[in-house]
Design a protein around this motif. Structure first.
Motif, PDB file in Angstrom:
ATOM      1  N   ARG A  35     -21.792  -4.975 -48.449  1.00 47.89           N
ATOM      2  CA  ARG A  35     -22.231  -5.938 -49.471  1.00 47.89           C
ATOM      3  C   ARG A  35     -21.210  -6.118 -50.597  1.00 47.89           C
ATOM      4  O   ARG A  35     -21.020  -7.227 -51.103  1.00 47.89           O
ATOM      5  CB  ARG A  35     -23.576  -5.519 -50.047  1.00 47.89           C
ATOM      6  N   SER A  36     -20.531  -5.027 -50.987  1.00 50.23           N
ATOM      7  CA  SER A  36     -19.571  -5.131 -52.090  1.00 50.23           C
ATOM      8  C   SER A  36     -18.432  -6.087 -51.728  1.00 50.23           C
ATOM      9  O   SER A  36     -18.083  -6.986 -52.496  1.00 50.23           O
ATOM     10  CB  SER A  36     -19.022  -3.746 -52.436  1.00 50.23           C
ATOM     11  N   ASP A  37     -17.826  -5.897 -50.535  1.00 50.35           N
ATOM     12  CA  ASP A  37     -16.736  -6.783 -50.096  1.00 50.35           C
ATOM     13  C   ASP A  37     -17.209  -8.227 -50.003  1.00 50.35           C
ATOM     14  O   ASP A  37     -16.483  -9.161 -50.378  1.00 50.35           O
ATOM     15  CB  ASP A  37     -16.201  -6.321 -48.739  1.00 50.35           C
ATOM     16  N   ALA A  38     -18.424  -8.422 -49.500  1.00 50.22           N
ATOM     17  CA  ALA A  38     -18.946  -9.781 -49.332  1.00 50.22           C
ATOM     18  C   ALA A  38     -19.125 -10.471 -50.677  1.00 50.22           C
ATOM     19  O   ALA A  38     -18.673 -11.609 -50.891  1.00 50.22           O
ATOM     20  CB  ALA A  38     -20.268  -9.736 -48.570  1.00 50.22           C
ATOM     21  N   LEU A  39     -19.790  -9.798 -51.639  1.00 51.48           N
ATOM     22  CA  LEU A  39     -20.024 -10.402 -52.954  1.00 51.48           C
ATOM     23  C   LEU A  39     -18.721 -10.648 -53.706  1.00 51.48           C
ATOM     24  O   LEU A  39     -18.537 -11.717 -54.318  1.00 51.48           O
ATOM     25  CB  LEU A  39     -20.947  -9.498 -53.775  1.00 51.48           C
ATOM     26  N   LEU A  40     -17.807  -9.691 -53.654  1.00 51.60           N
ATOM     27  CA  LEU A  40     -16.541  -9.845 -54.377  1.00 51.60           C
ATOM     28  C   LEU A  40     -15.671 -10.937 -53.769  1.00 51.60           C
ATOM     29  O   LEU A  40     -14.987 -11.680 -54.493  1.00 51.60           O
ATOM     30  CB  LEU A  40     -15.792  -8.512 -54.400  1.00 51.60           C
ATOM     31  N   HIS A  95     -12.539 -13.042 -42.535  1.00 51.20           N
ATOM     32  CA  HIS A  95     -13.544 -12.936 -41.479  1.00 51.20           C
ATOM     33  C   HIS A  95     -14.286 -11.602 -41.557  1.00 51.20           C
ATOM     34  O   HIS A  95     -15.512 -11.553 -41.405  1.00 51.20           O
ATOM     35  CB  HIS A  95     -12.889 -13.074 -40.106  1.00 51.20           C
ATOM     36  N   GLN A  96     -13.527 -10.516 -41.820  1.00 55.14           N
ATOM     37  CA  GLN A  96     -14.133  -9.186 -41.883  1.00 55.14           C
ATOM     38  C   GLN A  96     -15.125  -9.079 -43.045  1.00 55.14           C
ATOM     39  O   GLN A  96     -16.191  -8.473 -42.917  1.00 55.14           O
ATOM     40  CB  GLN A  96     -13.038  -8.127 -42.024  1.00 55.14           C
ATOM     41  N   LYS A  97     -14.781  -9.686 -44.177  1.00 55.36           N
ATOM     42  CA  LYS A  97     -15.601  -9.527 -45.378  1.00 55.36           C
ATOM     43  C   LYS A  97     -16.693 -10.574 -45.516  1.00 55.36           C
ATOM     44  O   LYS A  97     -17.748 -10.315 -46.105  1.00 55.36           O
ATOM     45  CB  LYS A  97     -14.700  -9.567 -46.621  1.00 55.36           C
ATOM     46  N   VAL A  98     -16.450 -11.789 -44.970  1.00 61.08           N
ATOM     47  CA  VAL A  98     -17.386 -12.898 -45.190  1.00 61.08           C
ATOM     48  C   VAL A  98     -17.778 -13.618 -43.898  1.00 61.08           C
ATOM     49  O   VAL A  98     -18.967 -13.789 -43.604  1.00 61.08           O
ATOM     50  CB  VAL A  98     -16.785 -13.931 -46.184  1.00 61.08           C
ATOM     51  N   GLY A  99     -16.764 -14.052 -43.149  1.00 62.89           N
ATOM     52  CA  GLY A  99     -17.000 -14.952 -42.024  1.00 62.89           C
ATOM     53  C   GLY A  99     -17.929 -14.421 -40.958  1.00 62.89           C
ATOM     54  O   GLY A  99     -18.634 -15.193 -40.294  1.00 62.89           O
ATOM     55  N   ARG A 100     -17.977 -13.115 -40.754  1.00 59.68           N
ATOM     56  CA  ARG A 100     -18.819 -12.567 -39.683  1.00 59.68           C
ATOM     57  C   ARG A 100     -20.288 -12.418 -40.098  1.00 59.68           C
ATOM     58  O   ARG A 100     -21.129 -12.102 -39.263  1.00 59.68           O
ATOM     59  CB  ARG A 100     -18.270 -11.212 -39.238  1.00 59.68           C
ATOM     60  N   HIS A 101     -20.574 -12.655 -41.369  1.00 63.27           N
ATOM     61  CA  HIS A 101     -21.950 -12.504 -41.852  1.00 63.27           C
ATOM     62  C   HIS A 101     -22.613 -13.879 -41.999  1.00 63.27           C
ATOM     63  O   HIS A 101     -22.123 -14.732 -42.752  1.00 63.27           O
ATOM     64  CB  HIS A 101     -21.971 -11.783 -43.200  1.00 63.27           C
ATOM     65  N   GLU A 102     -23.710 -14.081 -41.304  1.00 64.37           N
ATOM     66  CA  GLU A 102     -24.402 -15.371 -41.369  1.00 64.37           C
ATOM     67  C   GLU A 102     -24.849 -15.684 -42.796  1.00 64.37           C
ATOM     68  O   GLU A 102     -24.791 -16.837 -43.236  1.00 64.37           O
ATOM     69  CB  GLU A 102     -25.616 -15.351 -40.435  1.00 64.37           C
TER      70      GLU A 102
END
Length: 411
Positions: A40-45, A74-81
């Motif tokens: 979640r941290s990588d995604a939000l940041l 992709h690792q931090k955002v793209g792979r998460h719907e």
């Protein structure tokens, strides 16, 4: 390079964005916050960094294109719907090999940045402050140095600044209402005689502020506090304009993201529920139907909701806010008594009726004893004396007055 089919990602708009056909931004970012703790941290940041890039340089097309083959993204955002849904809500479009933003809606991005920051606080992710030079429609009066914020020199400049702040604050409040998170229906049933004050029930309902709403309140205070204080410090408050007074009142006014509705039935049963201000009367009717008896549901075409005074049948397409029922209201259940099928008492289902306490017994009206006045007592005494003299006949001696009567001496 993006090839000849790449979109021209240079258009920028500072107008109000169109309504997003989907859940509010907070709901979407909350879904990102629900990712596993190590993701979640990588995604939000990363989402915050992408937004900041556009806010700082909206005209740069490179800031508004994301290559799908970028391994880090992709690792931090793209792979998460959940992250992909947020990108769409921000204005990014799927072009096959890239995500691109043909038009940058600056106010939408600024509001999304605020949501990302507040959600980050809630889940323990330290989102960095907005970088210097980024577009921020609410930061014109924020203190950026150790010096006090400058106050406009001329009265015209001051009025224009207040007018701008008022417009921005209204928009922020409207957006808070529009993007209010779903609320628990919290349905309750009472006898009318057992109900407390509507104001007290509203305080109890709104006191249960979620952690997310508290974060938003803190962000709003940090955003608006300094600039409004500066704008609302004219040398002579007695000459404050209408806009200045309205701004001062709006700053103190509470933003209600819940609406308390009580529906009163003809037999004095009351069903109480909680909604969002943007929920429609039709939605209220649907939720109320869950508490109704089969006979009432069969007569669905004959019953309606109304308020008084004056009597007004509520439009199913209007929101609670449009109908003037926020933040709390009492409406009534009515029906066409001439209809072929009409609702029957007790109107609510057996399950709901079973939750009611015993029906209050109406105390009989007792007549209060009449206490005569001193003047009435005197007149009554005189009337009694006159009647006694009349009964004794014409030869009878007049009765002595009480104050002149003396006992006779014995012979």
């Amino acid at each position: 390079g993006q090839g000849s089919s790449a979109k021209d990602c240079t258009e920028v708009s500072y107008d109000l964005p169109p309504l997003f056909d989907g859940p509010p931004m907070r709901t979407l970012v909350d879904a990102v916050a629900n990712l596993p703790e190590d993701q979640r941290s990588d995604a939000l940041l990363t989402l915050t960094k992408l937004v900041d890039g556009v806010l700082k340089n909206p005209g740069e097309a490179s800031r508004r294109r994301i290559r799908k083959d970028n391994a880090a993204v992709h690792q931090k955002v793209g792979r998460h719907e959940s992250c992909v849904v947020v990108l769409k809500a921000l204005g990014f479009e799927d072009d096959g090999e890239t995500w691109s933003m043909p038009k940058a809606w600056m106010r939408l991005l600024a509001d999304a940045r605020s949501v990302l920051a507040s959600v980050g606080v809630r889940v323990g992710v330290q989102v960095p402050p907005l970088p210097q030079g980024c577009f921020n429609p609410y930061a014109s009066g924020v203190i950026r140095t150790t010096q006090a914020p400058a106050i406009p020199n001329s009265r015209f400049e001051q009025q224009q600044a207040v007018r701008d702040e008022l417009s921005q604050l209204k928009r922020k409040r409207d957006q808070a209402v529009r993007n209010a998170p779903p609320v628990d229906l919290n349905s309750k049933v009472y006898w009318l005689a057992h109900l407390g004050k509507l104001e007290d029930a509203l305080k109890e309902a709104t006191a249960k502020t979620s952690a997310a709403e508290e974060d938003d309140a803190a962000v709003a205070l940090a955003t608006y506090g300094p600039q409004i204080a500066a704008m609302m410090a004219p040398k002579n408050q007695s000459f404050a304009s209408r806009e200045e007074k309205e701004l001062a009142e709006l700053r103190k006014a509470k933003v209600y993201t819940k609406t308390l509705i009580r529906v009163e039935f003809p037999n004095k049963i009351v069903v109480q529920m909680e909604f969002r201000p943007m929920d429609t009367i039709g939605y209220v009717r649907e939720q109320l139907s869950l508490s109704l008896s089969p006979s009432t549901l069969e007569a669905s075409s004959s019953w309606y909701l109304y308020d008084t005074p004056p009597r007004r049948v509520l439009d199913l397409k209007q929101t609670l806010q449009q109908s003037g029922l926020c933040p709390a209201a009492v409406i009534k259940f009515g029906f066409d008594r001439e209809a072929a099928v009409v609702p029957l008492e007790p109107y609510v289902s057996e399950e709901v009726f079973a939750k009611l306490p015993p029906k209050p017994v109406e105390a009989p009206v007792r007549s209060q004893p009449v206490v005569p006045t001193e003047e009435q007592r005197q007149k009554a005494a005189e009337a009694a004396a006159a009647r006694a003299q009349s009964d004794a006949g014409p030869s009878a001696k007049p009765m002595p007055k009480p104050d002149s009567w003396k006992p006779s001496r014995p012979n």
